[in-house]
Design a protein around this motif. Structure first.
Motif, PDB file in Angstrom:
ATOM      1  N   ARG A 226       1.725  -3.603  -6.858  1.00 29.52           N
ATOM      2  CA  ARG A 226       3.186  -3.569  -6.787  1.00 29.52           C
ATOM      3  C   ARG A 226       3.651  -3.329  -5.347  1.00 29.52           C
ATOM      4  NH1 ARG A 226       3.725   0.542  -9.907  1.00 29.52           N
ATOM      5  NH2 ARG A 226       3.372  -0.668 -11.805  1.00 29.52           N
ATOM      6  N   VAL A 227       2.949  -2.470  -4.644  1.00 25.27           N
ATOM      7  CA  VAL A 227       3.251  -2.216  -3.234  1.00 25.27           C
ATOM      8  C   VAL A 227       3.204  -3.522  -2.451  1.00 25.27           C
ATOM      9  CG1 VAL A 227       2.277  -1.219  -1.123  1.00 25.27           C
ATOM     10  CG2 VAL A 227       2.548   0.204  -3.154  1.00 25.27           C
ATOM     11  N   SER A 228       2.196  -4.346  -2.753  1.00 26.47           N
ATOM     12  CA  SER A 228       2.051  -5.624  -2.062  1.00 26.47           C
ATOM     13  C   SER A 228       3.171  -6.588  -2.427  1.00 26.47           C
ATOM     14  CB  SER A 228       0.695  -6.241  -2.403  1.00 26.47           C
ATOM     15  OG  SER A 228       0.534  -7.506  -1.779  1.00 26.47           O
ATOM     16  N   GLU A 229       3.484  -6.694  -3.721  1.00 25.02           N
ATOM     17  CA  GLU A 229       4.527  -7.622  -4.161  1.00 25.02           C
ATOM     18  C   GLU A 229       5.897  -7.235  -3.609  1.00 25.02           C
ATOM     19  OE1 GLU A 229       4.175 -10.453  -5.687  1.00 25.02           O
ATOM     20  OE2 GLU A 229       2.017 -10.237  -5.966  1.00 25.02           O
ATOM     21  N   TYR A 230       6.171  -5.944  -3.525  1.00 25.09           N
ATOM     22  CA  TYR A 230       7.460  -5.467  -3.015  1.00 25.09           C
ATOM     23  C   TYR A 230       7.470  -5.319  -1.494  1.00 25.09           C
ATOM     24  CZ  TYR A 230       8.968  -4.284  -7.781  1.00 25.09           C
ATOM     25  OH  TYR A 230       9.346  -4.325  -9.097  1.00 25.09           O
ATOM     26  N   ARG A 231       6.290  -5.483  -0.875  1.00 26.46           N
ATOM     27  CA  ARG A 231       6.157  -5.333   0.578  1.00 26.46           C
ATOM     28  C   ARG A 231       6.708  -3.985   1.057  1.00 26.46           C
ATOM     29  NH1 ARG A 231       6.975 -10.876  -0.090  1.00 26.46           N
ATOM     30  NH2 ARG A 231       5.460 -12.172   1.036  1.00 26.46           N
ATOM     31  N   LEU A 232       6.274  -2.931   0.406  1.00 30.87           N
ATOM     32  CA  LEU A 232       6.741  -1.596   0.757  1.00 30.87           C
ATOM     33  C   LEU A 232       6.171  -1.161   2.103  1.00 30.87           C
ATOM     34  CD1 LEU A 232       6.462   0.354  -2.628  1.00 30.87           C
ATOM     35  CD2 LEU A 232       8.402  -0.911  -1.707  1.00 30.87           C
ATOM     36  N   GLY A 233       6.969  -0.442   2.865  1.00 28.37           N
ATOM     37  CA  GLY A 233       6.508   0.112   4.124  1.00 28.37           C
ATOM     38  C   GLY A 233       5.665   1.354   3.895  1.00 28.37           C
ATOM     39  N   SER A 234       5.090   1.874   4.969  1.00 29.41           N
ATOM     40  CA  SER A 234       4.177   3.017   4.861  1.00 29.41           C
ATOM     41  C   SER A 234       4.846   4.232   4.228  1.00 29.41           C
ATOM     42  CB  SER A 234       3.635   3.386   6.244  1.00 29.41           C
ATOM     43  OG  SER A 234       2.849   2.336   6.764  1.00 29.41           O
ATOM     44  N   GLU A 235       6.088   4.517   4.612  1.00 32.62           N
ATOM     45  CA  GLU A 235       6.772   5.693   4.067  1.00 32.62           C
ATOM     46  C   GLU A 235       6.989   5.561   2.558  1.00 32.62           C
ATOM     47  OE1 GLU A 235      10.345   6.649   6.103  1.00 32.62           O
ATOM     48  OE2 GLU A 235       9.364   6.952   8.047  1.00 32.62           O
ATOM     49  N   GLU A 236       7.413   4.360   2.128  1.00 32.09           N
ATOM     50  CA  GLU A 236       7.629   4.133   0.698  1.00 32.09           C
ATOM     51  C   GLU A 236       6.314   4.167  -0.064  1.00 32.09           C
ATOM     52  OE1 GLU A 236      11.287   1.068   0.347  1.00 32.09           O
ATOM     53  OE2 GLU A 236       9.653   0.429   1.663  1.00 32.09           O
ATOM     54  N   LEU A 237       5.269   3.632   0.560  1.00 31.55           N
ATOM     55  CA  LEU A 237       3.948   3.642  -0.062  1.00 31.55           C
ATOM     56  C   LEU A 237       3.483   5.071  -0.311  1.00 31.55           C
ATOM     57  CD1 LEU A 237       0.916   1.448   0.993  1.00 31.55           C
ATOM     58  CD2 LEU A 237       0.652   3.905   0.745  1.00 31.55           C
ATOM     59  N   VAL A 238       3.583   5.900   0.696  1.00 28.37           N
ATOM     60  CA  VAL A 238       3.138   7.289   0.571  1.00 28.37           C
ATOM     61  C   VAL A 238       3.981   8.036  -0.460  1.00 28.37           C
ATOM     62  CG1 VAL A 238       2.943   9.482   1.787  1.00 28.37           C
ATOM     63  CG2 VAL A 238       2.194   7.384   2.910  1.00 28.37           C
ATOM     64  N   ALA A 239       5.296   7.795  -0.442  1.00 34.35           N
ATOM     65  CA  ALA A 239       6.196   8.510  -1.348  1.00 34.35           C
ATOM     66  C   ALA A 239       5.981   8.127  -2.801  1.00 34.35           C
ATOM     67  CB  ALA A 239       7.645   8.246  -0.949  1.00 34.35           C
ATOM     68  N   SER A 240       5.571   6.887  -3.064  1.00 39.55           N
ATOM     69  CA  SER A 240       5.440   6.411  -4.444  1.00 39.55           C
ATOM     70  C   SER A 240       4.034   6.568  -5.009  1.00 39.55           C
ATOM     71  CB  SER A 240       5.837   4.931  -4.519  1.00 39.55           C
ATOM     72  OG  SER A 240       4.942   4.116  -3.773  1.00 39.55           O
ATOM     73  N   TYR A 241       3.098   7.035  -4.213  1.00 33.25           N
ATOM     74  CA  TYR A 241       1.705   7.123  -4.656  1.00 33.25           C
ATOM     75  C   TYR A 241       1.568   8.055  -5.863  1.00 33.25           C
ATOM     76  CZ  TYR A 241      -3.311   8.053  -4.608  1.00 33.25           C
ATOM     77  OH  TYR A 241      -4.635   8.182  -4.969  1.00 33.25           O
ATOM     78  N   PRO A 242       0.954   7.574  -6.959  1.00 32.72           N
ATOM     79  CA  PRO A 242       0.755   8.420  -8.150  1.00 32.72           C
ATOM     80  C   PRO A 242      -0.436   9.360  -7.974  1.00 32.72           C
ATOM     81  CG  PRO A 242      -0.058   6.197  -8.574  1.00 32.72           C
ATOM     82  CD  PRO A 242       0.548   6.174  -7.197  1.00 32.72           C
ATOM     83  N   GLY A 243      -0.229  10.394  -7.205  1.00 31.38           N
ATOM     84  CA  GLY A 243      -1.317  11.299  -6.858  1.00 31.38           C
ATOM     85  C   GLY A 243      -1.932  12.018  -8.043  1.00 31.38           C
ATOM     86  N   ASP A 244      -1.114  12.275  -9.085  1.00 35.99           N
ATOM     87  CA  ASP A 244      -1.661  12.957 -10.257  1.00 35.99           C
ATOM     88  C   ASP A 244      -2.696  12.095 -10.973  1.00 35.99           C
ATOM     89  OD1 ASP A 244       0.295  11.132 -10.931  1.00 35.99           O
ATOM     90  OD2 ASP A 244       1.205  12.365 -12.498  1.00 35.99           O
ATOM     91  N   VAL A 245      -2.495  10.786 -10.960  1.00 29.62           N
ATOM     92  CA  VAL A 245      -3.463   9.876 -11.577  1.00 29.62           C
ATOM     93  C   VAL A 245      -4.734   9.809 -10.733  1.00 29.62           C
ATOM     94  CG1 VAL A 245      -3.894   7.511 -12.353  1.00 29.62           C
ATOM     95  CG2 VAL A 245      -1.638   8.543 -12.669  1.00 29.62           C
ATOM     96  N   GLY A 246      -4.558   9.737  -9.422  1.00 29.27           N
ATOM     97  CA  GLY A 246      -5.717   9.751  -8.545  1.00 29.27           C
ATOM     98  C   GLY A 246      -6.536  11.016  -8.705  1.00 29.27           C
TER      99      GLY A 246
END
Length: 287
Positions: A226-246
């Motif tokens: 989804r990050v790739s399809e939406y072309r999210l920048g680094s800040e958005e990527l970091v903010a949206s990361y599902p860390g609980d799943v990781g």
């Protein structure tokens, strides 16, 4: 409309070649005749030509040219050949609907599949299973679009089909979401329970009481696609990361360069290459 009624619609199921039907049926049979499968694939010139093109792509790093279906089965293995043929059949089997960009949808699913395979190796899980679930995890969206196009048109105007909020919004509107529908389709097609249940729990893997990791892997992979399809920048990527799943998977947030930069104190176990490089020519599966 109830889930069962979705499948009463004439266009709810894809129009796929006979050999794809036969390969889907093989998911639930332990004893499969490889020779018979090879002859069935070979008998369909379009599918066999696409399989050979995919088998020779950079993704598989084959050292010798794959010239026949038998070569593909021997070098890639039956499960991966089945994944490629079934995926290709499904990608071409659903008709376009006004509000759904099929190219984007399947590009997202393929990106999820290859990322899930990479993460599966990192997590010590069955990589072929991760690929299969990644490729098919959102197929319920296509069934819903075919069976109730007007309702889905309204939904699409509010929230993209690949948006992470989609499952919650569909549940509020219909009482079920695309993963429930996808799991029902997998059940009707006699997929193994481990695939069916993984598809069902991809949107909310932490609620899966079975303790399986595949749904969580695909959830994380879907985020990356989804990050790739939406072309999210680094800040958005970091903010949206599902860390609980990781965290559930035991995968430190260092497997992407952008995440590694935010967690410099952690030593990366492995860093995933760019998605375009990871795809390695598998985009031909969609055409």
């Amino acid at each position: 409309m109830r889930i069962a009624h979705l499948f009463d619609h004439a266009h709810a199921l894809p129009t796929i070649p006979k050999v794809v039907h036969q390969l889907i049926q093989s998911f639930n049979h332990e004893e499969v005749s490889i020779d018979e499968i090879a002859s069935q694939i070979t008998a369909d010139p379009v599918i066999s030509a696409k399989l050979l093109r995919l088998a020779n792509s950079a993704y598989f790093h084959v050292t010798h040219k794959v010239s026949t279906v038998d070569d593909a089965l021997r070098m890639l293995g039956f499960v991966m050949v089945r994944n490629l043929v079934v995926g290709s059949g499904l990608a071409g089997g659903f008709k376009a609907t006004p509000s759904l960009n099929l190219n984007q949808f399947w590009s997202y699913c393929l990106g999820t599949a290859v990322t899930a395979r990479w993460l599966g190796r990192l997590a010590g899980e069955n990589t072929d299973l991760c690929f299969t679930v990644g490729l098919t995890h959102a197929i319920g969206e296509l069934v819903m679009h075919a069976a109730m196009p007007e309702q889905m048109l309204f939904m699409d105007r509010t929230c993209s089909p690949i948006d992470p909020r989609r499952a919650e919004m569909e549940t509020q509107s219909f009482g079920y979401h695309y993963a429930d529908v996808g799991a029902e389709l997998a059940r009707r097609w006699h997929f193994p329970d481990e695939i069916t249940e993984a598809i069902r729990h991809v949107p909310s893997p932490l609620e899966d009481e079975s303790g399986g990791k595949v749904a969580a892997i695909v959830h994380l992979a879907a985020w990356r696609a989804r990050v790739s399809e939406y072309r999210l920048g680094s800040e958005e990527l970091v903010a949206s990361y599902p860390g609980d799943v990781g965290q559930r998977l035991g995968i430190a947030p260092t497997w992407l360069p952008e995440l590694a930069a935010e967690h410099a104190h952690l030593k990366p176990k492995a860093v995933m290459p760019p998605l375009e490089e990871l795809l390695g020519g598998l985009q031909d599966l969609l055409h």
